[in-house]
Design a protein around this motif. Structure first.
Motif, PDB file in Angstrom:
ATOM      1  N   LYS A   1       0.950  -1.223   0.033  1.00  0.00           N
ATOM      2  CA  LYS A   1       0.059   0.167   0.237  1.00  0.00           C
ATOM      3  C   LYS A   1       0.894   1.245   0.021  1.00  0.00           C
ATOM      4  O   LYS A   1       0.177   2.733   0.607  1.00  0.00           O
ATOM      5  CB  LYS A   1      -0.894   0.192   1.679  1.00  0.00           C
ATOM      6  N   LYS A   2       2.070   1.063  -0.921  1.00  0.00           N
ATOM      7  CA  LYS A   2       3.037   2.576  -0.879  1.00  0.00           C
ATOM      8  C   LYS A   2       3.123   2.386  -2.391  1.00  0.00           C
ATOM      9  O   LYS A   2       4.045   0.947  -2.472  1.00  0.00           O
ATOM     10  CB  LYS A   2       4.143   2.357   0.380  1.00  0.00           C
ATOM     11  N   ILE A   3       3.046   3.738  -2.668  1.00  0.00           N
ATOM     12  CA  ILE A   3       3.952   3.683  -4.300  1.00  0.00           C
ATOM     13  C   ILE A   3       5.736   3.759  -4.297  1.00  0.00           C
ATOM     14  O   ILE A   3       6.518   4.695  -3.531  1.00  0.00           O
ATOM     15  CB  ILE A   3       3.492   5.552  -4.789  1.00  0.00           C
ATOM     16  N   THR A   4       6.578   2.748  -4.576  1.00  0.00           N
ATOM     17  CA  THR A   4       7.671   2.661  -4.681  1.00  0.00           C
ATOM     18  C   THR A   4       8.617   2.828  -6.181  1.00  0.00           C
ATOM     19  O   THR A   4       9.648   3.055  -5.487  1.00  0.00           O
ATOM     20  CB  THR A   4       7.935   1.271  -3.878  1.00  0.00           C
ATOM     21  N   ASP A   5       7.966   2.768  -6.775  1.00  0.00           N
ATOM     22  CA  ASP A   5       7.981   3.141  -8.131  1.00  0.00           C
ATOM     23  C   ASP A   5       7.346   3.444  -9.208  1.00  0.00           C
ATOM     24  O   ASP A   5       5.795   3.370  -9.498  1.00  0.00           O
ATOM     25  CB  ASP A   5       9.352   1.929  -8.245  1.00  0.00           C
ATOM     26  N   ILE A   6       7.890   5.081  -9.871  1.00  0.00           N
ATOM     27  CA  ILE A   6       6.905   5.341 -11.226  1.00  0.00           C
ATOM     28  C   ILE A   6       7.522   5.931 -11.875  1.00  0.00           C
ATOM     29  O   ILE A   6       8.656   6.108 -11.930  1.00  0.00           O
ATOM     30  CB  ILE A   6       6.296   6.160 -10.133  1.00  0.00           C
ATOM     31  N   ARG A   7       7.492   5.010 -13.487  1.00  0.00           N
ATOM     32  CA  ARG A   7       8.124   5.521 -13.974  1.00  0.00           C
ATOM     33  C   ARG A   7       7.688   5.960 -15.755  1.00  0.00           C
ATOM     34  O   ARG A   7       6.381   5.468 -15.281  1.00  0.00           O
ATOM     35  CB  ARG A   7       9.333   3.788 -15.184  1.00  0.00           C
ATOM     36  N   ALA A   8       7.975   6.644 -16.643  1.00  0.00           N
ATOM     37  CA  ALA A   8       7.006   7.240 -17.736  1.00  0.00           C
ATOM     38  C   ALA A   8       7.695   6.403 -18.660  1.00  0.00           C
ATOM     39  O   ALA A   8       8.826   5.890 -19.361  1.00  0.00           O
ATOM     40  CB  ALA A   8       7.876   8.265 -18.143  1.00  0.00           C
ATOM     41  N   LEU A   9       6.207   5.586 -19.567  1.00  0.00           N
ATOM     42  CA  LEU A   9       6.406   4.433 -20.494  1.00  0.00           C
ATOM     43  C   LEU A   9       6.324   5.451 -21.671  1.00  0.00           C
ATOM     44  O   LEU A   9       6.994   4.884 -22.855  1.00  0.00           O
ATOM     45  CB  LEU A   9       5.385   3.762 -20.809  1.00  0.00           C
ATOM     46  N   GLN A  10       6.070   7.114 -21.460  1.00  0.00           N
ATOM     47  CA  GLN A  10       5.595   8.152 -22.959  1.00  0.00           C
ATOM     48  C   GLN A  10       5.304   8.743 -22.999  1.00  0.00           C
ATOM     49  O   GLN A  10       5.060   9.630 -21.309  1.00  0.00           O
ATOM     50  CB  GLN A  10       4.123   7.597 -23.280  1.00  0.00           C
TER      51      GLN A  10
ATOM     52  N   GLN B   1       8.617  13.461  -7.086  1.00  0.00           N
ATOM     53  CA  GLN B   1       7.172  14.348  -5.750  1.00  0.00           C
ATOM     54  C   GLN B   1       5.717  13.287  -5.936  1.00  0.00           C
ATOM     55  O   GLN B   1       5.562  13.371  -4.543  1.00  0.00           O
ATOM     56  CB  GLN B   1       5.901  15.656  -6.654  1.00  0.00           C
ATOM     57  N   VAL B   2       5.848  12.903  -6.894  1.00  0.00           N
ATOM     58  CA  VAL B   2       4.751  11.587  -6.320  1.00  0.00           C
ATOM     59  C   VAL B   2       5.226  10.239  -5.462  1.00  0.00           C
ATOM     60  O   VAL B   2       4.715  10.269  -4.061  1.00  0.00           O
ATOM     61  CB  VAL B   2       4.384  10.855  -8.347  1.00  0.00           C
ATOM     62  N   LEU B   3       6.150  10.668  -5.196  1.00  0.00           N
ATOM     63  CA  LEU B   3       6.887   9.118  -4.708  1.00  0.00           C
ATOM     64  C   LEU B   3       6.328   9.899  -2.819  1.00  0.00           C
ATOM     65  O   LEU B   3       6.627   9.133  -2.222  1.00  0.00           O
ATOM     66  CB  LEU B   3       8.191   8.750  -4.956  1.00  0.00           C
ATOM     67  N   GLU B   4       7.023  11.223  -3.061  1.00  0.00           N
ATOM     68  CA  GLU B   4       6.831  11.956  -1.667  1.00  0.00           C
ATOM     69  C   GLU B   4       5.034  12.397  -0.779  1.00  0.00           C
ATOM     70  O   GLU B   4       5.282  12.131  -0.134  1.00  0.00           O
ATOM     71  CB  GLU B   4       8.223  13.106  -1.806  1.00  0.00           C
ATOM     72  N   ALA B   5       4.427  12.365  -2.080  1.00  0.00           N
ATOM     73  CA  ALA B   5       3.294  12.879  -1.739  1.00  0.00           C
ATOM     74  C   ALA B   5       2.560  11.357  -1.154  1.00  0.00           C
ATOM     75  O   ALA B   5       1.285  11.577  -0.750  1.00  0.00           O
ATOM     76  CB  ALA B   5       2.883  14.053  -2.605  1.00  0.00           C
ATOM     77  N   GLN B   6       2.784  10.077  -2.503  1.00  0.00           N
ATOM     78  CA  GLN B   6       2.368   8.874  -2.355  1.00  0.00           C
ATOM     79  C   GLN B   6       0.244   8.985  -2.934  1.00  0.00           C
ATOM     80  O   GLN B   6      -0.161   8.689  -2.505  1.00  0.00           O
ATOM     81  CB  GLN B   6       2.073   8.043  -1.195  1.00  0.00           C
ATOM     82  N   SER B   7       0.440  10.433  -4.074  1.00  0.00           N
ATOM     83  CA  SER B   7      -1.033  10.471  -4.408  1.00  0.00           C
ATOM     84  C   SER B   7      -0.513  11.423  -5.618  1.00  0.00           C
ATOM     85  O   SER B   7       0.965  11.463  -6.141  1.00  0.00           O
ATOM     86  CB  SER B   7      -1.931  11.437  -3.457  1.00  0.00           C
TER      87      SER B   7
ATOM     88  N   GLY C   1       4.132  19.484  -9.356  1.00  0.00           N
ATOM     89  CA  GLY C   1       3.918  19.302 -11.270  1.00  0.00           C
ATOM     90  C   GLY C   1       5.249  20.144 -11.360  1.00  0.00           C
ATOM     91  O   GLY C   1       5.823  20.554 -10.102  1.00  0.00           O
ATOM     92  N   VAL C   2       5.256  20.631 -12.616  1.00  0.00           N
ATOM     93  CA  VAL C   2       7.340  21.301 -12.335  1.00  0.00           C
ATOM     94  C   VAL C   2       6.715  22.307 -13.836  1.00  0.00           C
ATOM     95  O   VAL C   2       5.990  22.364 -14.707  1.00  0.00           O
ATOM     96  CB  VAL C   2       8.393  20.407 -13.423  1.00  0.00           C
ATOM     97  N   SER C   3       7.320  23.496 -13.281  1.00  0.00           N
ATOM     98  CA  SER C   3       7.703  24.809 -13.861  1.00  0.00           C
ATOM     99  C   SER C   3       7.800  24.715 -15.576  1.00  0.00           C
ATOM    100  O   SER C   3       9.074  23.916 -15.696  1.00  0.00           O
ATOM    101  CB  SER C   3       7.556  26.187 -13.458  1.00  0.00           C
TER     102      SER C   3
ATOM    103  N   GLY D   1      -0.741  15.545 -18.325  1.00  0.00           N
ATOM    104  CA  GLY D   1      -0.860  14.399 -18.573  1.00  0.00           C
ATOM    105  C   GLY D   1      -0.128  12.772 -17.377  1.00  0.00           C
ATOM    106  O   GLY D   1      -1.118  12.447 -17.007  1.00  0.00           O
ATOM    107  N   TYR D   2       0.502  13.901 -16.965  1.00  0.00           N
ATOM    108  CA  TYR D   2       1.618  12.648 -16.209  1.00  0.00           C
ATOM    109  C   TYR D   2       0.166  12.403 -14.786  1.00  0.00           C
ATOM    110  O   TYR D   2       0.204  11.347 -14.150  1.00  0.00           O
ATOM    111  CB  TYR D   2       3.119  13.651 -15.796  1.00  0.00           C
ATOM    112  N   ARG D   3      -0.378  13.325 -14.642  1.00  0.00           N
ATOM    113  CA  ARG D   3      -1.121  13.267 -13.007  1.00  0.00           C
ATOM    114  C   ARG D   3      -2.286  12.652 -13.525  1.00  0.00           C
ATOM    115  O   ARG D   3      -3.078  12.132 -13.036  1.00  0.00           O
ATOM    116  CB  ARG D   3      -1.527  14.694 -13.182  1.00  0.00           C
ATOM    117  N   ARG D   4      -3.218  13.015 -14.930  1.00  0.00           N
ATOM    118  CA  ARG D   4      -3.998  12.119 -15.612  1.00  0.00           C
ATOM    119  C   ARG D   4      -3.849  11.054 -15.403  1.00  0.00           C
ATOM    120  O   ARG D   4      -4.302   9.915 -15.067  1.00  0.00           O
ATOM    121  CB  ARG D   4      -4.242  12.862 -16.676  1.00  0.00           C
ATOM    122  N   SER D   5      -2.748  10.510 -16.263  1.00  0.00           N
ATOM    123  CA  SER D   5      -2.001   8.743 -16.282  1.00  0.00           C
ATOM    124  C   SER D   5      -1.556   8.095 -14.785  1.00  0.00           C
ATOM    125  O   SER D   5      -2.225   6.853 -15.101  1.00  0.00           O
ATOM    126  CB  SER D   5      -0.455   8.387 -17.197  1.00  0.00           C
TER     127      SER D   5
END
Length: 155
Positions: A88-97, A119-125, A130-132, A140-144
């Motif tokens: 129940k913890k986000i341990t990894d995230i990667r961009a496929l596209q 940011q996602v690993l810290e927020a766990q949500s 986002g990035v300026s 798009g990253y947030r929606r996916s």
């Protein structure tokens, strides 16, 4: 009369050519298309963590769930992420596209994607800043990511 007809036909032909011209902004270059990974849960992986010295020899199996988000079509190109959840913890995230239509997109995303991941690993949500300078990619990253978390019943 012939001159007027010739002028009108030339103008119409020029307008048709002008409006049918496709710009390269946001499009992929021939040969650089990437196939989207199917959204949803990727087959589960079960991990057995090694027992550390001084602990009991009992080991428990940890279930890792890997989920592909849907492809978020953005103004500059598609964005898709894959998230791994363990206990129940986000341990990894990667961009496929991510947008790759030109060198500017490459530079922006080379800087933005690691920041978004952190940011996602810290927020766990999906509640990230986002990035300026990469607002479209961040959206798009947030929606996916949200689609992936929904598919994993995370939250």
């Amino acid at each position: 009369m012939r001159r007027i007809t010739l002028f009108v036909m030339s103008t119409v032909a020029a307008l048709v050519l002008l409006f049918s011209y496709r710009t390269s902004t946001g499009a992929t270059l021939p040969g650089t298309e990437t196939a989207a990974a199917a959204p949803g849960v990727v087959p589960d992986v079960t991990m057995t963590p090694a027992a550390s010295p001084g602990t009991s020899s009992k080991t428990r199996q940890v279930r890792a769930t890997t989920v592909n988000g849907t492809v978020a079509q953005t103004r500059w190109g598609p964005v898709q992420v894959q998230v791994t959840i363990v206990d129940k913890k986000i341990t990894d995230i990667r961009a496929l596209q991510h947008p790759t239509g030109n060198s500017r997109d490459e530079r922006i995303n080379a800087d933005a994607l690691p920041q978004l991941r952190q940011q996602v690993l810290e927020a766990q949500s999906t509640r990230i800043d986002g990035v300026s300078g990469a607002t479209v990619t961040s959206g798009g990253y947030r929606r996916s990511l949200q689609a992936a978390l929904d598919a994993a019943h995370f939250g």
